[in-house]
Write an enzyme that holds these catalytic residues in place. Structure first.
Site, mmCIF file in Angstrom:
data_model
loop_
_atom_site.group_PDB
_atom_site.id
_atom_site.type_symbol
_atom_site.label_atom_id
_atom_site.label_comp_id
_atom_site.label_asym_id
_atom_site.label_seq_id
_atom_site.Cartn_x
_atom_site.Cartn_y
_atom_site.Cartn_z
ATOM 1 N NE ARG A 57 9.029 -11.033 -22.894
ATOM 2 C CZ ARG A 57 9.669 -11.706 -23.836
ATOM 3 N NH1 ARG A 57 10.197 -11.077 -24.867
ATOM 4 N NH2 ARG A 57 9.764 -13.019 -23.778
ATOM 5 N NE ARG A 114 11.132 -17.416 -18.749
ATOM 6 C CZ ARG A 114 11.391 -17.442 -20.044
ATOM 7 N NH1 ARG A 114 10.614 -16.803 -20.874
ATOM 8 N NH2 ARG A 114 12.448 -18.077 -20.480
ATOM 9 N NE ARG A 149 12.477 -6.445 -21.140
ATOM 10 C CZ ARG A 149 12.622 -6.007 -22.377
ATOM 11 N NH1 ARG A 149 12.030 -4.882 -22.746
ATOM 12 N NH2 ARG A 149 13.356 -6.682 -23.235
ATOM 13 C CG ASP A 199 17.697 -15.828 -18.150
ATOM 14 O OD1 ASP A 199 16.519 -15.744 -18.506
ATOM 15 O OD2 ASP A 199 18.530 -16.546 -18.742
ATOM 16 C CE1 TYR A 227 19.294 -20.546 -24.936
ATOM 17 C CE2 TYR A 227 19.194 -22.191 -23.187
ATOM 18 C CZ TYR A 227 18.563 -21.378 -24.105
ATOM 19 O OH TYR A 227 17.187 -21.401 -24.207
HETATM 20 O O1 CP3 Z 1 9.772 -17.810 -13.560
HETATM 21 C C1 CP3 Z 1 10.079 -16.644 -13.276
HETATM 22 O O2 CP3 Z 1 9.253 -15.715 -13.202
HETATM 23 C C2 CP3 Z 1 11.523 -16.343 -12.927
HETATM 24 C C3 CP3 Z 1 12.310 -15.742 -13.937
HETATM 25 C C4 CP3 Z 1 12.906 -16.550 -15.077
HETATM 26 C C5 CP3 Z 1 13.259 -15.956 -16.310
HETATM 27 N N1 CP3 Z 1 13.916 -16.876 -17.071
HETATM 28 C C6 CP3 Z 1 12.990 -14.557 -16.649
HETATM 29 C C7 CP3 Z 1 13.076 -14.146 -18.065
HETATM 30 C C8 CP3 Z 1 13.291 -17.894 -15.143
HETATM 31 C C9 CP3 Z 1 13.106 -19.021 -14.129
HETATM 32 C C10 CP3 Z 1 13.957 -18.077 -16.404
HETATM 33 C C11 CP3 Z 1 14.546 -19.350 -16.830
HETATM 34 C C12 CP3 Z 1 15.048 -19.511 -18.198
HETATM 35 N N2 CP3 Z 1 15.714 -18.587 -18.959
HETATM 36 C C13 CP3 Z 1 15.020 -20.725 -18.923
HETATM 37 C C14 CP3 Z 1 14.501 -22.041 -18.399
HETATM 38 C C15 CP3 Z 1 13.020 -22.057 -18.344
HETATM 39 C C16 CP3 Z 1 12.369 -22.160 -19.670
HETATM 40 O O3 CP3 Z 1 11.640 -21.215 -20.024
HETATM 41 O O4 CP3 Z 1 12.529 -23.192 -20.312
HETATM 42 C C17 CP3 Z 1 15.626 -20.492 -20.174
HETATM 43 C C18 CP3 Z 1 15.798 -21.495 -21.298
HETATM 44 C C19 CP3 Z 1 16.090 -19.138 -20.183
HETATM 45 C C20 CP3 Z 1 16.843 -18.436 -21.243
HETATM 46 C C21 CP3 Z 1 16.097 -17.285 -21.740
HETATM 47 N N3 CP3 Z 1 15.930 -16.100 -21.054
HETATM 48 C C22 CP3 Z 1 15.398 -17.172 -22.973
HETATM 49 C C23 CP3 Z 1 15.314 -18.274 -24.002
HETATM 50 C C24 CP3 Z 1 14.827 -15.890 -22.994
HETATM 51 C C25 CP3 Z 1 14.047 -15.254 -24.100
HETATM 52 C C26 CP3 Z 1 12.683 -15.846 -23.971
HETATM 53 C C27 CP3 Z 1 11.633 -14.968 -24.541
HETATM 54 O O5 CP3 Z 1 10.489 -15.189 -24.098
HETATM 55 O O6 CP3 Z 1 11.921 -14.100 -25.378
HETATM 56 C C28 CP3 Z 1 15.130 -15.245 -21.773
HETATM 57 C C29 CP3 Z 1 14.696 -13.899 -21.339
HETATM 58 C C30 CP3 Z 1 13.811 -13.831 -20.153
HETATM 59 N N4 CP3 Z 1 14.041 -14.496 -18.982
HETATM 60 C C31 CP3 Z 1 12.646 -13.014 -19.999
HETATM 61 C C32 CP3 Z 1 12.195 -13.202 -18.694
HETATM 62 C C33 CP3 Z 1 11.033 -12.501 -18.015
HETATM 63 C C34 CP3 Z 1 12.082 -12.070 -21.045
HETATM 64 C C35 CP3 Z 1 13.017 -10.901 -21.044
HETATM 65 C C36 CP3 Z 1 12.417 -9.598 -21.454
HETATM 66 O O7 CP3 Z 1 11.895 -8.885 -20.577
HETATM 67 O O8 CP3 Z 1 12.531 -9.283 -22.634
#
Ligand code: CP3
Length: 353
Positions: free
Chosen positions: A31, A27, A40, A77, A154
């Protein structure tokens, strides 16, 4: 296609000698970076950001402009895949991801088919190609997908969950239905990762975020088996270069030996396992990626350096370590602390190589 100028990550994933331990952060575009929040806001929403290759490229590069990271990771994502299967992904403000049409009934499960990545996930492949171009061969680009099991969590729950009640009810009452979902997901993930490799991804990582919530036997039957199926179907080479694969099961420390045996090149570790013990367990089979507790980044640069030194010492001398956090970087991390970590890994790791 030529090798990146800095191919330290690719060599470490293949357990070849390097001058220092490469580092990237799960990640890393997100944010905690003010410039991410600005892009964003311009995009309108997180999903609009993912679907716009220009903006996805912009945010992918943001952490690389700040820190001397050894890799870029595609900004996207894991849930784009079930979205492409027609489940209707949306993000309710402050609630995390949700699906409009979760899989609750047998007819919904039976109707599921793997999406064609070239059609339904075109925007991701376009982003991969554009990011590769923008990187100008400086560092490698990592592509990724969710694991068949984590995606199923999910898809069946319809969103995040504390106890995975719907998913586990299906697992124990109607295992054949869950197996059907997992088989479709495994085929979808294989095609999706291969399409990312064709589009320019130089390594791929599979995120099995929820595999660790299973019993040992259920993990093997419902997660590991499908991870193995995906790995077996991946392209090993593209444009004359090896494309290493990384498998990360959060909470998978107890099953490390089994994970190391499915054919992947590297295994991701969360912060609960000692990386030295993990290395003894997997031997020469795979490289290891990890595993600093992301909460260490809430401390101070001095503490961050000390904790980094502990992990480097625990892994010890020689190749095969990619430094990372044990899970995604928190949105509450001060960016300067991420900088302190990346620099500490580069300086402190040299004596081990
Ligand atoms: O690593 C990176 O920089 C690449 C981008 C990336 C994102 N999500 C961006 C993201 C990657 C590799 C993911 C994977 C992901 N997404 C996983 C597996 C990895 C992990 O964290 O266990 C999972 C379970 C998801 C599903 C997901 N997407 C969730 C649960 C959420 C909300 C999480 C939160 O912090 O609120 C997201 C949204 C998300 N994916 C964000 C980002 C940068 C935040 C979105 C925003 O800008 O509001």
């Amino acid at each position: 296609m030529s090798k990146p100028k800095n191919d330290t990550l690719l060599r470490a994933l293949l357990r070849q000698p390097t001058e220092y331990t490469p580092v990237w952060l799960m990640r890393q575009a997100g944010r905690y970076l003010p410039e991410y929040n600005q892009t964003r806001a311009r995009a309108g929403s997180f999903l609009d950001l993912c679907r716009n290759p220009d903006l996805a490229t912009e945010v992918t590069l943001q952490p690389l402009a700040r820190f001397s990271l050894d890799a870029a990771i595609l900004f996207s994502d894991i849930l784009t895949v079930p979205d492409a299967m027609g489940l209707g992904l949306y993000f309710a403000e402050g609630e995390g991801p949700r699906f409009e049409r979760p899989l609750r009934h047998e007819w919904e499960v039976r109707g599921l088919t793997p999406p064609d990545p070239d059609v339904h996930l075109r925007y991701v492949l376009d982003a991969v190609a554009q990011i590769r171009k923008a990187l100008a061969n400086e560092v490698p680009l990592i592509g990724f997908s969710g694991s068949p099991f984590t995606l199923a969590c999910y898809m069946v729950e319809g969103g995040g969950s504390d106890d995975f009640r719907e998913l586990k009810t299906m697992l124990y009452r109607r295992p054949e239905l869950l197996h059907h979902i997992l088989d479709v997901n495994a085929r979808a993930v294989t095609a999706y990762l291969n399409a990312q490799i064709e589009a320019g991804a130089q390594a791929v990582m599979i995120f099995d975020t929820w595999g660790g919530t299973l019993s040992s036997a259920a993990y093997r039957e419902f997660s590991l088996r499908y991870l193995e199926q995906v790995i077996a179907g991946l392209k090993r080479e593209h444009g004359g270069s090896r494309v290493p694969s990384i498998v990360f099961t959060k909470g998978g420390g107890l099953w490390l030996e089994a994970i190391a045996g499915i054919g992947c090149d590297a295994v991701g570790l969360d912060w609960t396992i000692d990386i030295g013990a993990a290395r003894k367990c997997v031997g020469e089979k795979v490289a290891l990626q990890g595993n600093l507790d992301p909460a260490v980044l809430f401390s101070t640069p001095d503490v961050i350096r000390a904790e980094t030194a502990k992990i480097l010492a625990a892994y010890g001398q020689g190749a095969g370590h990619v430094f990372n956090l044990g899970h995604g970087i928190s949105q509450f991390t001060p960016p300067d602390h991420a900088l302190a970590l990346v620099d500490a890994v580069h300086v402190l790791s040299k004596p081990y190589h």
